[in-house]
Design an enzyme around this catalytic site. Structure first.
Site, PDB file in Angstrom:
ATOM      1  CB  ALA A 266      -0.886  -0.117   1.371  1.00  0.00           C
ATOM      2  CB  ALA A 267       3.944   2.340   1.652  1.00  0.00           C
ATOM      3  CG  ASP A 312       6.012 -11.538   2.678  1.00  0.00           C
ATOM      4  OD1 ASP A 312       5.447 -11.227   1.547  1.00  0.00           O
ATOM      5  OD2 ASP A 312       6.914 -12.462   2.534  1.00  0.00           O
ATOM      6  CG  ASP A 328       0.197  -0.283  -6.926  1.00  0.00           C
ATOM      7  OD1 ASP A 328       0.163  -0.643  -8.337  1.00  0.00           O
ATOM      8  OD2 ASP A 328       0.513   0.561  -6.509  1.00  0.00           O
ATOM      9  CB  CYS A 381       3.971   1.558 -12.362  1.00  0.00           C
ATOM     10  SG  CYS A 381       4.997   1.236 -11.112  1.00  0.00           S
TER      11      CYS A 381
HETATM   12  C1  LIG Z   1       4.244   0.074  -6.131  1.00  0.00           C
HETATM   13  S1  LIG Z   1       4.603   0.327  -4.466  1.00  0.00           S
HETATM   14  C2  LIG Z   1       2.924   0.465  -3.903  1.00  0.00           C
HETATM   15  C3  LIG Z   1       2.545   1.864  -4.406  1.00  0.00           C
HETATM   16  C4  LIG Z   1       1.234   2.287  -3.386  1.00  0.00           C
HETATM   17  N1  LIG Z   1       0.042   1.210  -4.006  1.00  0.00           N
HETATM   18  C5  LIG Z   1       0.538   3.610  -3.962  1.00  0.00           C
HETATM   19  O1  LIG Z   1      -0.352   3.663  -4.762  1.00  0.00           O
HETATM   20  O2  LIG Z   1       0.954   4.530  -3.260  1.00  0.00           O
HETATM   21  C6  LIG Z   1       4.868  -1.248  -3.922  1.00  0.00           C
HETATM   22  C7  LIG Z   1       4.931  -1.321  -2.301  1.00  0.00           C
HETATM   23  O3  LIG Z   1       5.042  -2.665  -2.067  1.00  0.00           O
HETATM   24  C8  LIG Z   1       5.846  -2.923  -0.783  1.00  0.00           C
HETATM   25  N2  LIG Z   1       6.346  -4.290  -0.922  1.00  0.00           N
HETATM   26  C9  LIG Z   1       7.167  -5.051  -1.717  1.00  0.00           C
HETATM   27  N3  LIG Z   1       7.487  -6.335  -1.247  1.00  0.00           N
HETATM   28  C10 LIG Z   1       6.221  -6.446  -0.313  1.00  0.00           C
HETATM   29  C11 LIG Z   1       5.944  -7.662   0.237  1.00  0.00           C
HETATM   30  N4  LIG Z   1       6.410  -8.947  -0.021  1.00  0.00           N
HETATM   31  N5  LIG Z   1       4.843  -7.451   1.122  1.00  0.00           N
HETATM   32  C12 LIG Z   1       4.084  -6.202   1.181  1.00  0.00           C
HETATM   33  N6  LIG Z   1       4.494  -5.156   0.806  1.00  0.00           N
HETATM   34  C13 LIG Z   1       5.595  -5.170  -0.036  1.00  0.00           C
HETATM   35  C14 LIG Z   1       7.022  -1.904  -1.105  1.00  0.00           C
HETATM   36  O4  LIG Z   1       7.537  -1.532   0.280  1.00  0.00           O
HETATM   37  C15 LIG Z   1       6.176  -0.736  -1.873  1.00  0.00           C
HETATM   38  O5  LIG Z   1       5.931   0.196  -0.742  1.00  0.00           O
END
Ligand SMILES: C[S@@+](CC[C@H](N)C(=O)[O-])C[C@H]1O[C@@H](n2cnc3c(N)ncnc32)[C@H](O)[C@@H]1O
Length: 454
Positions: A266-267, A312, A328, A381
């Site tokens: 989400a971040a 995770d 996402d 993206c």
């Molecule tokens: C494309 S960004 C998300 C952007 C967000 N959805 C937005 O619209 O602002 C991908 C995110 O996935 C997180 N991420 C990567 N691997 C992950 C995992 N195994 N579990 C949860 N989050 C993960 C990263 O920290 C990053 O914040």
């Protein structure tokens, strides 16, 4: 006798050049971190500005350093071709910041209209300041003089779209999309992306106040100038920065009011904010504590709140399933090169294969968290089919209960040739052409809306 005030010192050529030195030094350091240490530009820039070597730089110098870096990366192929012409014995090894100094010096000469005496003198000074590059100061002087005299003709003889795209990406895009589309993608990367905002309400009013334009899907588009934190409406949480294409996947979940929605990965929370504003009850999951902190800060500024979980998302198993899920996923981000010109030099085929493996695990877990009949939107993206089309096809082959819930023609981008043929969203950076390149384009995105039957 009254002591007369000393006459103001006339600006000398040397002093003028020294004035520009900190910005050039910052640019060479940033390029060194990206190209030689393989660090993402946003990260190094953030550290340099927040208490690092750019902390004391006036806003004008910071902007100049960023512009030099952006031009050097966006046009690296053309600039390298020019430099290689004049580096008779190639680049010496173990020469510290010599290459970033030459690259950024040539960028200023060839593409930024910096007068040759200034660009060359400052580059020589930078070399003299670096203990490992200083024995090459005469080389810097000689090469950049030749760039200034003859470089423009060499650069102009190259096709900028092709020359500035590394082979590994060019070959991928030709394989995936054909040569004509690969060329359109590459050409779009030569211009910096505009800045899109998602506004809580009144897009016309915000477009007028911020000198922007309202796009057909309701985002407000601005030119990428100035510090966004200082714009009206930022601190009041009236809008957030989000590319027009990035605003589409959350909308594909449809009416989420009152529904329990998981936003996996989400971040920093752009899509979480959209879901919350649409009335959903959101659980925002991310595995990065730092990025979740950023998500919380962003939501707080917007006056919104979600339950946040650091986990995770490939293994997370809460007690209750969800009505809808947005995944996402982390990806190569090759759809965002217009705003991140460092990506071609940081990512590789190997990263894409690894990310595709992670995306498959995230998708499988997301499916297990969905109520029967629930909706799942999977987005990236990325322009790479392994992270989009092929990922969804493989999921459906593994899991016969998953179906594509096609985009309708009345949804944003639902009437495109692509959506009509496949029901999925696929955007390219050359789409959404307005009247000039600076106002045009969008991130390359993939998004599929899926349902779980049983
Ligand atoms: C494309 S960004 C998300 C952007 C967000 N959805 C937005 O619209 O602002 C991908 C995110 O996935 C997180 N991420 C990567 N691997 C992950 C995992 N195994 N579990 C949860 N989050 C993960 C990263 O920290 C990053 O914040």
């Amino acid at each position: 006798m009254t002591a007369s005030k000393p006459a103001p010192e006339a600006p000398s050529r040397t002093r003028d050049h020294q004035v520009g030195l900190p910005a050039r030094r910052a640019a060479a350091n940033l390029l060194n971190a990206v190209l030689q240490k393989k660090q993402p530009l946003d990260d190094v820039l953030g550290r340099a500005q927040d208490g690092g070597y750019m902390f004391d730089l006036p806003a004008r110098d910071r902007a100049l350093a960023r512009a030099i870096v952006g031009t050097s990366l966006r046009r690296r192929g053309q600039i390298d071709a020019v430099l290689n012409n004049f580096l008779e014995r190639g680049l010496p090894a173990k020469a510290g910041t010599l290459y970033p100094i030459l690259l950024s010096g040539a960028a200023q000469l060839l593409l930024m209209n910096v007068p040759p005496h200034a660009a060359i003198d400052l580059a020589v000074r930078l070399a003299q300041w670096d203990p490992r590059a200083k024995r090459y100061d005469k080389l810097v002087n000689a090469v950049l003089r030749r760039v200034a005299d003859k470089g423009e003709g060499i650069a102009a003889g190259l096709d900028p779209a092709r020359a500035n795209t590394p082979d590994w990406l060019w070959d991928r895009w030709v394989r995936a999309w054909g040569e004509a589309r690969a060329h359109q993608i590459a050409a779009s990367h030569l211009v910096e992306a505009p800045r899109d905002l998602t506004v809580k309400s009144d897009p016309e009013g915000w477009a007028e106040r911020l000198e922007g334009r309202v796009l057909p899907s309701g985002s407000v588009r601005l030119l990428p100038k100035g510090r966004i934190e200082e714009f009206p409406g930022f601190s009041d949480g009236e809008w957030w920065v989000q590319d027009v294409a990035a605003a589409l996947p959350a909308r594909m979940l449809g009416d989420v009011a009152g529904k329990r929605v998981a936003d996996l990965c989400a971040a920093p929370g752009g899509k979480t904010a959209q879901l919350l504003l649409a009335g959903a009850d959101v659980v925002a999951v991310d595995n990065s504590a730092t990025r979740l902190k950023l998500l919380n800060e962003n939501l707080k500024r917007l006056g919104l709140a979600a339950e946040t979980v650091q986990a995770d998302a490939a293994t997370w198993q809460p007690e209750e399933r969800f009505d809808a899920i947005l995944l996402d996923a982390p990806c190569s981000s090759t759809g965002t090169i217009r705003r991140h010109p460092d990506i071609p030099y940081l990512k590789s085929d190997k990263d894409i294969a690894e990310l595709a493996g992670l995306q498959a695990r995230l998708l499988d877990n997301a499916v297990s968290l969905l109520k029967p009949g629930g909706r799942l939107v999977y987005s990236t993206c990325s322009l790479e089919p392994e992270e989009g089309e092929a990922q969804v096809a493989a999921l459906m082959a593994r899991n016969p209960a998953i179906r594509i819930h096609p985009l309708r023609p009345d949804e944003p981008f639902g009437d495109t040739e692509w959506a009509k043929a496949s029901g999925i969203l696929r955007t390219f950076p050359f789409q959404l052409q307005l009247d000039s390149p600076e106002w045009s384009g969008m991130d390359g995105f993939f998004a599929a809306r899926l349902t779980r039957e049983g």
